[in-house]
Design an enzyme around this catalytic site. Sequence first.
Site, PDB file in Angstrom:
ATOM      1  N   ASP A  20     -16.913  27.647  40.960  1.00 58.55           N
ATOM      2  CA  ASP A  20     -17.193  28.218  39.640  1.00 58.55           C
ATOM      3  C   ASP A  20     -15.966  28.125  38.776  1.00 58.55           C
ATOM      4  O   ASP A  20     -16.050  27.801  37.415  1.00 58.55           O
ATOM      5  CB  ASP A  20     -17.367  29.711  39.728  1.00 58.55           C
ATOM      6  CG  ASP A  20     -18.753  30.017  40.046  1.00 58.55           C
ATOM      7  OD1 ASP A  20     -19.506  29.050  40.380  1.00 58.55           O
ATOM      8  OD2 ASP A  20     -19.175  30.935  40.431  1.00 58.55           O
ATOM      9  N   HIS A  46     -33.487  20.846  33.322  1.00 59.79           N
ATOM     10  CA  HIS A  46     -32.872  20.943  34.677  1.00 59.79           C
ATOM     11  C   HIS A  46     -33.874  20.542  35.830  1.00 59.79           C
ATOM     12  O   HIS A  46     -33.626  20.398  36.916  1.00 59.79           O
ATOM     13  CB  HIS A  46     -32.170  22.170  34.964  1.00 59.79           C
ATOM     14  CG  HIS A  46     -30.843  22.441  34.619  1.00 59.79           C
ATOM     15  ND1 HIS A  46     -29.817  21.497  35.182  1.00 59.79           N
ATOM     16  CD2 HIS A  46     -30.042  23.169  33.673  1.00 59.79           C
ATOM     17  CE1 HIS A  46     -28.425  21.947  34.635  1.00 59.79           C
ATOM     18  NE2 HIS A  46     -28.672  23.081  33.846  1.00 59.79           N
ATOM     19  N   HIS A  94     -32.760  23.230  27.465  1.00 59.06           N
ATOM     20  CA  HIS A  94     -31.919  22.831  28.605  1.00 59.06           C
ATOM     21  C   HIS A  94     -32.487  23.263  29.929  1.00 59.06           C
ATOM     22  O   HIS A  94     -32.057  22.543  30.950  1.00 59.06           O
ATOM     23  CB  HIS A  94     -30.611  23.472  27.974  1.00 59.06           C
ATOM     24  CG  HIS A  94     -29.500  23.549  29.128  1.00 59.06           C
ATOM     25  ND1 HIS A  94     -28.454  22.733  28.844  1.00 59.06           N
ATOM     26  CD2 HIS A  94     -29.177  24.200  30.381  1.00 59.06           C
ATOM     27  CE1 HIS A  94     -27.739  22.684  29.837  1.00 59.06           C
ATOM     28  NE2 HIS A  94     -28.102  23.475  30.983  1.00 59.06           N
ATOM     29  N   GLU A  95     -32.763  24.391  30.171  1.00 59.50           N
ATOM     30  CA  GLU A  95     -33.266  24.932  31.457  1.00 59.50           C
ATOM     31  C   GLU A  95     -34.231  24.016  32.148  1.00 59.50           C
ATOM     32  O   GLU A  95     -34.446  23.902  33.013  1.00 59.50           O
ATOM     33  CB  GLU A  95     -33.385  26.455  31.633  1.00 59.50           C
ATOM     34  CG  GLU A  95     -32.266  27.323  30.956  1.00 59.50           C
ATOM     35  CD  GLU A  95     -30.982  26.840  31.726  1.00 59.50           C
ATOM     36  OE1 GLU A  95     -30.913  26.433  32.621  1.00 59.50           O
ATOM     37  OE2 GLU A  95     -30.019  27.270  30.924  1.00 59.50           O
ATOM     38  N   GLU A 123     -31.837  27.722  35.689  1.00 64.10           N
ATOM     39  CA  GLU A 123     -32.989  26.804  35.951  1.00 64.10           C
ATOM     40  C   GLU A 123     -33.645  27.113  37.181  1.00 64.10           C
ATOM     41  O   GLU A 123     -33.914  26.033  37.897  1.00 64.10           O
ATOM     42  CB  GLU A 123     -32.305  25.472  35.870  1.00 64.10           C
ATOM     43  CG  GLU A 123     -31.503  25.035  36.988  1.00 64.10           C
ATOM     44  CD  GLU A 123     -30.209  25.205  36.660  1.00 64.10           C
ATOM     45  OE1 GLU A 123     -29.717  26.008  35.823  1.00 64.10           O
ATOM     46  OE2 GLU A 123     -29.252  24.148  37.192  1.00 64.10           O
ATOM     47  N   GLU A 144     -25.186  19.122  34.994  1.00 60.58           N
ATOM     48  CA  GLU A 144     -25.150  19.616  33.444  1.00 60.58           C
ATOM     49  C   GLU A 144     -24.806  18.677  32.332  1.00 60.58           C
ATOM     50  O   GLU A 144     -25.535  18.728  31.144  1.00 60.58           O
ATOM     51  CB  GLU A 144     -24.103  20.523  33.394  1.00 60.58           C
ATOM     52  CG  GLU A 144     -24.283  21.868  34.202  1.00 60.58           C
ATOM     53  CD  GLU A 144     -25.469  22.629  34.068  1.00 60.58           C
ATOM     54  OE1 GLU A 144     -26.106  22.515  32.948  1.00 60.58           O
ATOM     55  OE2 GLU A 144     -25.715  23.420  34.763  1.00 60.58           O
ATOM     56  N   TYR A 178     -20.408  19.395  30.892  1.00 59.93           N
ATOM     57  CA  TYR A 178     -21.675  19.490  29.878  1.00 59.93           C
ATOM     58  C   TYR A 178     -21.460  18.473  28.793  1.00 59.93           C
ATOM     59  O   TYR A 178     -22.263  17.535  28.599  1.00 59.93           O
ATOM     60  CB  TYR A 178     -21.644  21.021  29.188  1.00 59.93           C
ATOM     61  CG  TYR A 178     -22.175  21.982  30.116  1.00 59.93           C
ATOM     62  CD1 TYR A 178     -21.280  22.624  31.155  1.00 59.93           C
ATOM     63  CD2 TYR A 178     -23.483  22.429  29.935  1.00 59.93           C
ATOM     64  CE1 TYR A 178     -21.728  23.614  32.036  1.00 59.93           C
ATOM     65  CE2 TYR A 178     -24.035  23.762  30.856  1.00 59.93           C
ATOM     66  CZ  TYR A 178     -22.992  24.019  31.642  1.00 59.93           C
ATOM     67  OH  TYR A 178     -23.411  25.145  32.575  1.00 59.93           O
TER      68      TYR A 178
HETATM   69  N1  BES Z   1     -27.107  25.918  35.463  1.00 51.33           N
HETATM   70  C1  BES Z   1     -26.366  26.673  34.388  1.00 51.33           C
HETATM   71  C2  BES Z   1     -25.790  27.840  34.693  1.00 51.33           C
HETATM   72  C3  BES Z   1     -24.725  28.018  35.742  1.00 51.33           C
HETATM   73  C4  BES Z   1     -23.804  26.947  35.981  1.00 51.33           C
HETATM   74  C5  BES Z   1     -24.530  29.141  36.612  1.00 51.33           C
HETATM   75  C6  BES Z   1     -22.876  26.816  37.085  1.00 51.33           C
HETATM   76  C7  BES Z   1     -23.501  29.186  37.481  1.00 51.33           C
HETATM   77  C8  BES Z   1     -22.697  28.226  37.611  1.00 51.33           C
HETATM   78  C9  BES Z   1     -27.315  26.710  33.263  1.00 51.33           C
HETATM   79  O1  BES Z   1     -28.386  25.734  33.068  1.00 51.33           O
HETATM   80  C10 BES Z   1     -26.496  26.570  32.044  1.00 51.33           C
HETATM   81  O2  BES Z   1     -26.072  25.596  31.861  1.00 51.33           O
HETATM   82  N2  BES Z   1     -26.757  27.464  31.062  1.00 51.33           N
HETATM   83  C11 BES Z   1     -26.196  27.582  29.891  1.00 51.33           C
HETATM   84  C12 BES Z   1     -27.071  27.326  29.015  1.00 51.33           C
HETATM   85  C13 BES Z   1     -26.397  26.468  27.700  1.00 51.33           C
HETATM   86  C14 BES Z   1     -25.807  25.332  28.004  1.00 51.33           C
HETATM   87  C15 BES Z   1     -27.845  26.101  26.760  1.00 51.33           C
HETATM   88  C16 BES Z   1     -25.464  28.820  29.560  1.00 51.33           C
HETATM   89  O3  BES Z   1     -25.802  30.130  30.572  1.00 51.33           O
HETATM   90  O4  BES Z   1     -24.927  29.410  28.687  1.00 51.33           O
HETATM   91 ZN    ZN Z   2     -27.164  23.897  32.681  1.00 48.48          ZN
END
Ligand code: BES
Ligand code: ZN
Length: 626
Positions: free
Chosen positions: A399, A323, A319-320, A295, A342, A407
């Site tokens: 992480d 955010h 989703h993005e 995002e 999330e 989520y």
């Molecule tokens: N912000 C996250 C990606 C992220 C989270 C990167 C934590 C590093 C550490 C992003 O918004 C996300 O949730 N992406 C998901 C999308 C899905 C839930 C629709 C993905 O990449 O799968």
């Molecule tokens: Zn996300």
Amino acid sequence: MNKILLLLSAAACTLLACKQSGDKDKGQSPAAEAAFDNKDYHTQSNADSVKGTHLFLDIEVSFDAKTITGSALWDIENPYKKGQIIFDTKDLVIDSVFLDGVTKAAYTLGKPDSVLGTALNVTIKPENKSVKIYYHTTDKATALQWLAPEQTFGKQHPFLYTQSESIHARTWIPVQDGPGVRYTYDAKVTVPKGLMALMSATNPQQKAADGVYTFHMDKPIPAYLMALAVGDIGFKSIDDRTGIYAEPSILAKAYNEFTDVGKMVHTAEELYGPYRWGRYDILVLPSGFPIGGMENPKLTFCTPTILAGDKSLVNLIAHELAHNWSGNLVTNHTWNDFWLNEGFTMYFERRITEAMQGKSYTDMQWELGYQDLVATMEDLKDKPEDTHLRLNLKGRNPDDGLTDIAYEKGAHLLKLIELTVGRAKMDTFLTQYFNDNAFKTMNTKDFIEYLNKHLLDQNPDWKMKININEWVYSAGIPKSCPRADMERFAKVDSVAKKFTTGTKAAALPAAQWSTYEWMHFLRQMVASNINLEQMKDLDQVYHLTQTQNSEKADLWYLLSIKTKYTPAYPAMRSFLYVTGREKFLQPLYKEMMKTAEGKQMASEIYILARPNYHPLTQKVVDEIVK
Ligand code: BES
Ligand code: ZN
């Protein structure tokens, strides 16, 4: 468990003391609540006393050396007249440091920590107004993925992109790297002529002849939202505030997939108030991008694996986009509060989808999400504390804690609140929540207080019914967890049953199925042991081996490995060679590793595929394919 990158998790988990707590963890934990610790253990900076308020970044990107070289000039605020300012760095080389542009500064580097990196401690005087740090990156920078021309769609030019969340920004910028620290920025980025540079800021729409680009971000953002991409990139406008960036050869395809994004932004605004970031653009990256989407403010980064050709995977954009309220506007105070980013975003994403595609469609997403939640609970059964919404990541790699719990458990809690108080009250509440806390952080405890004050205090029954402490401070899925209507999936269930008990594929009413119906069906096939004949039959009628839909393809390949359906192998190999999206890779390699011949195939594929994966993804897959 999938959804988000397990990027570091596998690698990090071995390092961690994941405390196990048995039955005592099942009930509420008022103790956890009482001992609420709001400190961010993942930054070594002293931003709580001396703060970088504005960054001027002046960097040059060299594809030959695979380095970013330049300077970070920080305006500082030192109200308590401290004698030092501390920045986070990791695997960066600090070349020199200046105060107020002229005076050479004294600085020290702390002892490197394998997760947090190296604190850069600069000696300052109360009257100093700025600190300028000359530095360059190294090949260990976990935020950077350098692609050779052959790893791009166009095959002519190299490509670079960053992924800073959660604590990787410090591997390409010396920065006070915590979600609770915000600053504005300007940047000047020099790249090889012929390439375009983009950031999480105001962006160019054309290439600059001299390869020099300037950027401006006037809203304060945390370091995890710093982003840069450099490559042969073109732009196509959707409407006056939205547009698509991608390599020229996939730009038209990407544009067609995302023509509804302008409408999507309006839909989001109707739900929870104005979009406050000016433009909303999307950058479609090459296939190596390790996650689905990120995002980055003003410019969502996304994987090309959502270009299904029929707009069926655009929920990732919803989703993005969401955010930009939950996360970018109201930011989790520490990574322990990640669910506030999330979980809210997942809920908001599905509200956008519901408004645009209807309830029965969105109910399928809720149910697939619930299935993911159940699977994650199973994965984490030996780490019940990691299934609390509020995490305790102290001493761990952040992480590592970032699983589907944030989520899906988070989203389901919000759904429960909605069902309890009614949609109108829920929406008024959320709109006010985003307004009241815009450009600030939120922690779990303060959120609960805010929720009580602005919503639940109106009715004691609501409080009892929701019992938010159980959701936030204890393990597992609370009994109060809502389930979506199964209107469309009930039909899929009966079709799945017919098929597994002998009905031929051609007789199944699947021709009109959406991606989600297929996903539900294929997940059922994974769970029930279908045989090779049935695989052949399905493929002949529905051409699943040929599917261009990555979500369907991933499940189909998984089934193909399980049933040794070899006609799908060539397509699967090609998919694994180019796709870096980790949530697709993990299940396939894991499944291959279950048999001797599968192991052989996994190592054959991985030798060729590995260079195309993100460095952190390589680490994860290295652990699987040993
Ligand atoms: N912000 C996250 C990606 C992220 C989270 C990167 C934590 C590093 C550490 C992003 O918004 C996300 O949730 N992406 C998901 C999308 C899905 C839930 C629709 C993905 O990449 O799968
Ligand atoms: Zn996300």
